[in-house]
Design a protein around this motif. Structure first.
Motif, PDB file in Angstrom:
ATOM      1  N   ILE A 120      27.974  84.719 115.174  1.00  0.00           N
ATOM      2  CA  ILE A 120      29.182  84.086 115.803  1.00  0.00           C
ATOM      3  C   ILE A 120      29.368  82.831 114.883  1.00  0.00           C
ATOM      4  O   ILE A 120      28.381  82.298 114.833  1.00  0.00           O
ATOM      5  N   GLU A 121      30.598  82.580 114.085  1.00  0.00           N
ATOM      6  CA  GLU A 121      30.776  81.398 113.403  1.00  0.00           C
ATOM      7  C   GLU A 121      32.146  80.961 113.393  1.00  0.00           C
ATOM      8  O   GLU A 121      32.883  81.726 113.950  1.00  0.00           O
ATOM      9  N   ALA A 179      34.157  85.774 113.715  1.00  0.00           N
ATOM     10  CA  ALA A 179      34.643  84.301 113.352  1.00  0.00           C
ATOM     11  C   ALA A 179      35.357  83.890 114.461  1.00  0.00           C
ATOM     12  O   ALA A 179      36.701  84.710 114.544  1.00  0.00           O
ATOM     13  N   ILE A 180      35.240  83.203 115.396  1.00  0.00           N
ATOM     14  CA  ILE A 180      35.934  82.628 116.569  1.00  0.00           C
ATOM     15  C   ILE A 180      35.504  81.471 117.054  1.00  0.00           C
ATOM     16  O   ILE A 180      34.557  80.972 116.687  1.00  0.00           O
ATOM     17  N   ASP A 181      36.486  80.443 117.622  1.00  0.00           N
ATOM     18  CA  ASP A 181      36.255  79.093 117.696  1.00  0.00           C
ATOM     19  C   ASP A 181      35.641  79.227 119.251  1.00  0.00           C
ATOM     20  O   ASP A 181      36.224  79.452 120.201  1.00  0.00           O
ATOM     21  N   LEU A 182      34.202  78.815 119.355  1.00  0.00           N
ATOM     22  CA  LEU A 182      33.677  78.749 120.493  1.00  0.00           C
ATOM     23  C   LEU A 182      34.037  77.583 121.339  1.00  0.00           C
ATOM     24  O   LEU A 182      33.636  77.293 122.712  1.00  0.00           O
ATOM     25  N   LYS A 196      36.951  76.965 122.206  1.00  0.00           N
ATOM     26  CA  LYS A 196      38.066  77.446 123.370  1.00  0.00           C
ATOM     27  C   LYS A 196      37.696  78.438 124.213  1.00  0.00           C
ATOM     28  O   LYS A 196      36.558  79.140 124.123  1.00  0.00           O
ATOM     29  N   PRO A 197      38.299  78.576 125.223  1.00  0.00           N
ATOM     30  CA  PRO A 197      38.023  79.599 126.253  1.00  0.00           C
ATOM     31  C   PRO A 197      37.867  80.697 125.941  1.00  0.00           C
ATOM     32  O   PRO A 197      36.897  81.762 126.273  1.00  0.00           O
ATOM     33  N   GLU A 198      38.597  81.182 124.962  1.00  0.00           N
ATOM     34  CA  GLU A 198      38.805  82.830 124.588  1.00  0.00           C
ATOM     35  C   GLU A 198      37.339  83.126 123.917  1.00  0.00           C
ATOM     36  O   GLU A 198      36.896  84.027 123.762  1.00  0.00           O
ATOM     37  N   GLY A 199      37.005  81.871 123.099  1.00  0.00           N
ATOM     38  CA  GLY A 199      35.633  82.170 122.280  1.00  0.00           C
ATOM     39  C   GLY A 199      34.662  82.401 123.065  1.00  0.00           C
ATOM     40  O   GLY A 199      33.560  83.231 123.020  1.00  0.00           O
ATOM     41  N   ARG A 200      34.509  81.481 124.075  1.00  0.00           N
ATOM     42  CA  ARG A 200      33.376  81.482 125.028  1.00  0.00           C
ATOM     43  C   ARG A 200      33.214  82.667 125.883  1.00  0.00           C
ATOM     44  O   ARG A 200      32.089  83.105 126.047  1.00  0.00           O
ATOM     45  N   ASP A 201      34.421  83.208 126.163  1.00  0.00           N
ATOM     46  CA  ASP A 201      34.402  84.594 127.023  1.00  0.00           C
ATOM     47  C   ASP A 201      33.877  85.586 126.170  1.00  0.00           C
ATOM     48  O   ASP A 201      33.194  86.464 126.702  1.00  0.00           O
ATOM     49  N   VAL A 202      34.495  85.682 124.958  1.00  0.00           N
ATOM     50  CA  VAL A 202      33.648  86.773 124.217  1.00  0.00           C
ATOM     51  C   VAL A 202      32.295  86.622 123.757  1.00  0.00           C
ATOM     52  O   VAL A 202      31.436  87.678 123.992  1.00  0.00           O
ATOM     53  N   ALA A 203      31.847  85.420 123.615  1.00  0.00           N
ATOM     54  CA  ALA A 203      30.491  85.201 123.458  1.00  0.00           C
ATOM     55  C   ALA A 203      29.637  85.460 124.810  1.00  0.00           C
ATOM     56  O   ALA A 203      28.627  86.017 124.694  1.00  0.00           O
TER      57      ALA A 203
END
Length: 391
Positions: free
Chosen positions: A38-39, A71-74, A76-83
């Motif tokens: 995840i980057e 590639a996702i912005d961790l 943001k909540p969207e990135g955190r949820d995916v991680a």
């Protein structure tokens, strides 16, 4: 991608950037694990440093082969949820931010443990997870400085020397992989999560353990181990000379046609050679400039002494032994080029491709249950990025 190797049943969530953390993840991939990197949408910052090779840095190629890139912005909540959803199905997670950063993102050890009670969580940082310096930044150069390494690596004039190879980062990645793989060894399901704290500070100290031990015993720097070992100018370049016993010291003296030095009272013992190293080096300096490096290497070998020309990378790559054992087989790039890439000791060549930034984003988002329209919206918002083909 078909995975083979002892860790082929393992999934690793690699949220790290730089060298130490990604190299740990890279070793997992090389041993067969599925590694999801995840980057940020702009990519791991290490991708962009140094010479561009097929669109990325040499470090990115060395340490990210065989991974999948999301590639996702961790932040943001969207990135955190995916991680967090990916962490539920991973055996290992890796992060390399300063302590506290991933906790604030909602992706710290406790947060992942709540989703996956058996996870091995590896934190790679400069100073470690506790202590007064825990939030201070550290890179390889700082690690060389604070660990005492530069005080031991000095020029003839006494100036501390920085080694322009990020070896502390590299060792830290190896130590992280060792600790995490040993934590997995024989681990029974339901035996609980573990937080592994790996720091550049401790890695830098461990590789110098004998020196630090000796300092603790004698109360002063260890000093020269085996004078007159060192680097010397020759007629056409440089030669490195070393020794581990008296016979090799005598071989050095015979090689330079100075057998009289063997019985010189100043140099008959190691202690004496340490005390009179300047005079001993002066003798070698004067002698060694009279012949070429190759001539001296032959003479030293004849006398049973240890010496080598100081190679460039070109010299090493063209060495007949290096070529005979395929120590740096060519790695094929996506642009049709090829580069020499030393393989991991004890392993065979590893030719897995390096993912582009976000190459697997859409597939991985779908894997955690996100529908195609939701993926399209996330990509359109630029909080995530879908990349092109692999490198």
């Amino acid at each position: 991608m078909t995975r083979t190797g002892p860790l082929s049943a393992i999934t690793v969530l690699d949220m790290s950037q730089g060298i130490a953390g990604p190299s740990c993840g890279g070793y997992f991939a090389e041993h067969g694990a599925r590694v999801i990197k995840i980057e940020p949408p702009e990519g791991d910052w290490m991708r962009h440093l140094g010479t561009r090779i097929d669109g990325m840095s040499s470090q990115a190629i060395a340490y990210n082969r065989g991974k999948e890139s999301l590639a996702i912005d961790l932040r943001k909540p969207e990135g955190r949820d995916v991680a967090l959803k990916l962490a539920e199905r991973a055996e290992v997670a890796i992060e390399s931010a300063r302590p506290g950063v991933f906790e604030r993102l909602g992706l710290g050890f406790e947060a992942l443990k709540a989703r996956n009670p058996d996870i091995i969580y590896v934190s790679v940082s400069g100073w470690g997870q506790r202590g007064p310096n825990r939030e201070r930044p550290m890179v390889d150069t700082i690690g060389q400085a604070v660990s005492g390494f530069m005080s031991a690596a000095r020029s003839r004039e006494g100036a501390p020397v920085k080694v322009d190879v990020p070896f502390i980062d590299a060792f830290t990645g190896l130590y992280a992989f060792q600790a995490a793989s040993m934590a997995l060894w024989g681990k029974a399901k339901g035996s609980g999560a573990r937080h592994i704290d790996i720091s550049l500070m401790q890695a830098a100290a461990h590789v110098q353990a004998p020196n630090i031990l000796e300092y603790g015993f004698v109360g002063r720097p260890p000093g020269l181990l085996n004078p007159p070992a060192g680097n010397y100018r020759t007629k056409d370049g440089w030669i490195a000379i070393t020794l581990v016993n008296q016979a090799q010291f005598e071989g050095i003296c015979r090689a330079i046609s100075r057998a009289d030095v063997i019985t010189d009272a100043r140099f008959t013992t190691v202690a004496g050679r340490k005390e009179n190293v300047a005079a001993l080096r002066a003798i070698l300096d004067e002698a060694l400039t009279t012949r070429t490096t190759a001539e001296w290497v032959g003479l030293f070998e004849k006398e049973g002494a240890l010496a080598s020309g100081i190679n460039t990378y070109s010299d090493w790559l063209t060495d007949p032994h290096v070529q005979a054992v395929e120590a740096a087989p060519y790695y094929a790039l996506a642009d049709g080029g090829k580069v020499p890439l030393p393989h991991l000791p004890g392993q065979r060549r590893y030719d897995a491709p390096v993912p582009t930034v976000g190459q697997h984003t859409r597939a991985l988002l779908a894997e955690v249950g996100m529908g195609s329209k939701a993926i399209d919206r996330l990509l359109a918002s630029q909080l995530a990025r879908q990349g092109g083909e692999e490198h």
